[in-house]
Design a protein around this motif. Structure first.
Motif, PDB file in Angstrom:
ATOM      1  N   LYS A  10       0.768  34.048  52.911  1.00 23.23           N
ATOM      2  CA  LYS A  10       2.006  33.437  52.426  1.00 23.23           C
ATOM      3  C   LYS A  10       2.511  34.143  51.158  1.00 23.23           C
ATOM      4  CE  LYS A  10       3.788  28.789  52.248  1.00 23.23           C
ATOM      5  NZ  LYS A  10       3.452  27.373  52.188  1.00 23.23           N
ATOM      6  N   LEU A  11       1.622  34.458  50.256  1.00 19.74           N
ATOM      7  CA  LEU A  11       1.997  35.158  49.031  1.00 19.74           C
ATOM      8  C   LEU A  11       2.495  36.567  49.346  1.00 19.74           C
ATOM      9  CD1 LEU A  11       2.202  35.205  45.976  1.00 19.74           C
ATOM     10  CD2 LEU A  11      -0.189  35.922  45.902  1.00 19.74           C
ATOM     11  N   ARG A  12       1.820  37.256  50.250  1.00 16.34           N
ATOM     12  CA  ARG A  12       2.265  38.589  50.651  1.00 16.34           C
ATOM     13  C   ARG A  12       3.644  38.534  51.286  1.00 16.34           C
ATOM     14  NH1 ARG A  12      -1.871  41.055  54.437  1.00 16.34           N
ATOM     15  NH2 ARG A  12      -0.312  42.689  54.520  1.00 16.34           N
ATOM     16  N   MET A  14      14.969  55.135  48.170  1.00 15.23           N
ATOM     17  CA  MET A  14      13.828  54.519  48.814  1.00 15.23           C
ATOM     18  C   MET A  14      12.614  54.485  47.896  1.00 15.23           C
ATOM     19  SD  MET A  14      13.442  53.070  51.728  1.00 15.23           S
ATOM     20  CE  MET A  14      13.585  53.438  53.423  1.00 15.23           C
ATOM     21  N   SER A  15      12.650  55.217  46.799  1.00 17.93           N
ATOM     22  CA  SER A  15      11.491  55.234  45.911  1.00 17.93           C
ATOM     23  C   SER A  15      11.274  53.883  45.249  1.00 17.93           C
ATOM     24  CB  SER A  15      11.649  56.322  44.853  1.00 17.93           C
ATOM     25  OG  SER A  15      12.752  56.039  44.027  1.00 17.93           O
ATOM     26  N   THR A  16      12.325  53.141  44.964  1.00 14.52           N
ATOM     27  CA  THR A  16      12.175  51.820  44.371  1.00 14.52           C
ATOM     28  C   THR A  16      11.488  50.876  45.342  1.00 14.52           C
ATOM     29  OG1 THR A  16      14.175  52.175  43.097  1.00 14.52           O
ATOM     30  CG2 THR A  16      13.407  49.920  43.266  1.00 14.52           C
ATOM     31  N   LEU A  17      11.865  50.938  46.598  1.00 19.61           N
ATOM     32  CA  LEU A  17      11.232  50.111  47.617  1.00 19.61           C
ATOM     33  C   LEU A  17       9.758  50.471  47.751  1.00 19.61           C
ATOM     34  CD1 LEU A  17      11.378  48.005  49.853  1.00 19.61           C
ATOM     35  CD2 LEU A  17      12.100  49.815  51.397  1.00 19.61           C
ATOM     36  N   SER A  18       9.453  51.743  47.765  1.00 22.86           N
ATOM     37  CA  SER A  18       8.054  52.178  47.874  1.00 22.86           C
ATOM     38  C   SER A  18       7.238  51.680  46.696  1.00 22.86           C
ATOM     39  CB  SER A  18       7.981  53.701  47.950  1.00 22.86           C
ATOM     40  OG  SER A  18       8.626  54.171  49.095  1.00 22.86           O
ATOM     41  N   SER A  19       7.799  51.721  45.504  1.00 22.48           N
ATOM     42  CA  SER A  19       7.093  51.234  44.319  1.00 22.48           C
ATOM     43  C   SER A  19       6.839  49.741  44.407  1.00 22.48           C
ATOM     44  CB  SER A  19       7.910  51.527  43.063  1.00 22.48           C
ATOM     45  OG  SER A  19       8.090  52.904  42.902  1.00 22.48           O
ATOM     46  N   LEU A  70      10.954  39.283  48.795  1.00 18.60           N
ATOM     47  CA  LEU A  70      11.679  39.510  47.552  1.00 18.60           C
ATOM     48  C   LEU A  70      11.994  40.991  47.356  1.00 18.60           C
ATOM     49  CD1 LEU A  70      12.865  38.503  44.910  1.00 18.60           C
ATOM     50  CD2 LEU A  70      10.593  38.763  43.883  1.00 18.60           C
ATOM     51  N   ALA A  71      11.012  41.843  47.574  1.00 20.51           N
ATOM     52  CA  ALA A  71      11.230  43.281  47.403  1.00 20.51           C
ATOM     53  C   ALA A  71      12.300  43.782  48.369  1.00 20.51           C
ATOM     54  CB  ALA A  71       9.922  44.039  47.621  1.00 20.51           C
ATOM     55  N   LEU A  72      12.259  43.338  49.606  1.00 18.06           N
ATOM     56  CA  LEU A  72      13.243  43.775  50.591  1.00 18.06           C
ATOM     57  C   LEU A  72      14.636  43.243  50.298  1.00 18.06           C
ATOM     58  CD1 LEU A  72      11.228  43.568  53.910  1.00 18.06           C
ATOM     59  CD2 LEU A  72      11.976  45.620  52.703  1.00 18.06           C
ATOM     60  N   LEU A  73      14.729  41.995  49.867  1.00 14.74           N
ATOM     61  CA  LEU A  73      16.045  41.441  49.542  1.00 14.74           C
ATOM     62  C   LEU A  73      16.696  42.193  48.399  1.00 14.74           C
ATOM     63  CD1 LEU A  73      15.420  37.616  49.888  1.00 14.74           C
ATOM     64  CD2 LEU A  73      16.924  39.036  51.286  1.00 14.74           C
ATOM     65  N   VAL A  74      15.937  42.473  47.373  1.00 16.74           N
ATOM     66  CA  VAL A  74      16.474  43.232  46.243  1.00 16.74           C
ATOM     67  C   VAL A  74      16.912  44.616  46.702  1.00 16.74           C
ATOM     68  CG1 VAL A  74      15.863  44.338  44.043  1.00 16.74           C
ATOM     69  CG2 VAL A  74      15.211  41.962  44.477  1.00 16.74           C
ATOM     70  N   TYR A  75      16.072  45.270  47.487  1.00 17.68           N
ATOM     71  CA  TYR A  75      16.401  46.607  47.976  1.00 17.68           C
ATOM     72  C   TYR A  75      17.649  46.602  48.852  1.00 17.68           C
ATOM     73  CZ  TYR A  75      16.323  50.781  50.813  1.00 17.68           C
ATOM     74  OH  TYR A  75      16.687  51.921  51.461  1.00 17.68           O
ATOM     75  N   LEU A  76      17.735  45.672  49.799  1.00 14.59           N
ATOM     76  CA  LEU A  76      18.869  45.646  50.725  1.00 14.59           C
ATOM     77  C   LEU A  76      20.180  45.296  50.023  1.00 14.59           C
ATOM     78  CD1 LEU A  76      17.193  44.057  53.853  1.00 14.59           C
ATOM     79  CD2 LEU A  76      17.999  46.406  53.596  1.00 14.59           C
ATOM     80  N   ILE A  77      20.139  44.394  49.055  1.00 15.60           N
ATOM     81  CA  ILE A  77      21.351  44.068  48.292  1.00 15.60           C
ATOM     82  C   ILE A  77      21.788  45.272  47.468  1.00 15.60           C
ATOM     83  CG2 ILE A  77      22.239  42.660  46.388  1.00 15.60           C
ATOM     84  CD1 ILE A  77      20.516  40.356  47.561  1.00 15.60           C
ATOM     85  N   ILE A 136      13.331  44.153  60.559  1.00 20.30           N
ATOM     86  CA  ILE A 136      12.582  45.351  60.930  1.00 20.30           C
ATOM     87  C   ILE A 136      11.704  45.817  59.777  1.00 20.30           C
ATOM     88  CG2 ILE A 136      12.807  47.809  61.490  1.00 20.30           C
ATOM     89  CD1 ILE A 136      15.359  46.977  63.076  1.00 20.30           C
ATOM     90  N   LEU A 137      12.291  45.905  58.592  1.00 22.58           N
ATOM     91  CA  LEU A 137      11.523  46.345  57.430  1.00 22.58           C
ATOM     92  C   LEU A 137      10.429  45.349  57.067  1.00 22.58           C
ATOM     93  CD1 LEU A 137      14.387  47.781  55.208  1.00 22.58           C
ATOM     94  CD2 LEU A 137      12.555  49.075  56.319  1.00 22.58           C
ATOM     95  N   PHE A 138      10.723  44.053  57.166  1.00 23.33           N
ATOM     96  CA  PHE A 138       9.740  43.023  56.832  1.00 23.33           C
ATOM     97  C   PHE A 138       8.494  43.155  57.704  1.00 23.33           C
ATOM     98  CE2 PHE A 138       7.875  38.825  57.430  1.00 23.33           C
ATOM     99  CZ  PHE A 138       7.641  38.451  56.119  1.00 23.33           C
ATOM    100  N   TYR A 139       8.690  43.203  58.995  1.00 29.12           N
ATOM    101  CA  TYR A 139       7.535  43.295  59.886  1.00 29.12           C
ATOM    102  C   TYR A 139       6.812  44.626  59.747  1.00 29.12           C
ATOM    103  CZ  TYR A 139       9.048  38.937  61.929  1.00 29.12           C
ATOM    104  OH  TYR A 139       9.399  37.634  62.104  1.00 29.12           O
TER     105      TYR A 139
END
Length: 79
Positions: A19-21, A1-6, A27-34, A59-62
């Motif tokens: 929109k940018l956020r 989970m540290s990569t996601l937090s970073s 992108l961060a969540l997709l990379v983490y979940l994959i 869930i994580l996105f929101y």
């Protein structure tokens, strides 16, 4: 989970446009979940359905999009 937090900490960029956020969070969540699904399949011999993974993404996105500036302990949500 540290990569996601970073990755999420890096969301506080100069631009505060929603929109940018949303793109950065996605992108961060997709990379983490994959990455997480890959590790579960290789090391734990477990796999999740696409629906379960998508639900976890939602869930994580929101959680990240709505609350990341208020409470940094929300990153450790068990989905």
């Amino acid at each position: 989970m540290s990569t996601l937090s970073s990755a999420i900490r890096g969301l506080n960029g100069r631009s505060k446009k929603l929109k940018l956020r949303m793109r950065r969070v996605s992108l961060a969540l997709l990379v983490y979940l994959i990455w997480n699904e890959r590790n579960n399949r290789i090391f734990a011999q477990k796999s999740s359905s696409v629906d379960a993974t998508f639900r976890r993404f939602q869930i994580l996105f929101y959680t990240v999009l709505l609350f990341h500036e208020k409470d940094h302990t929300l990153y450790h949500v068990a989905a």
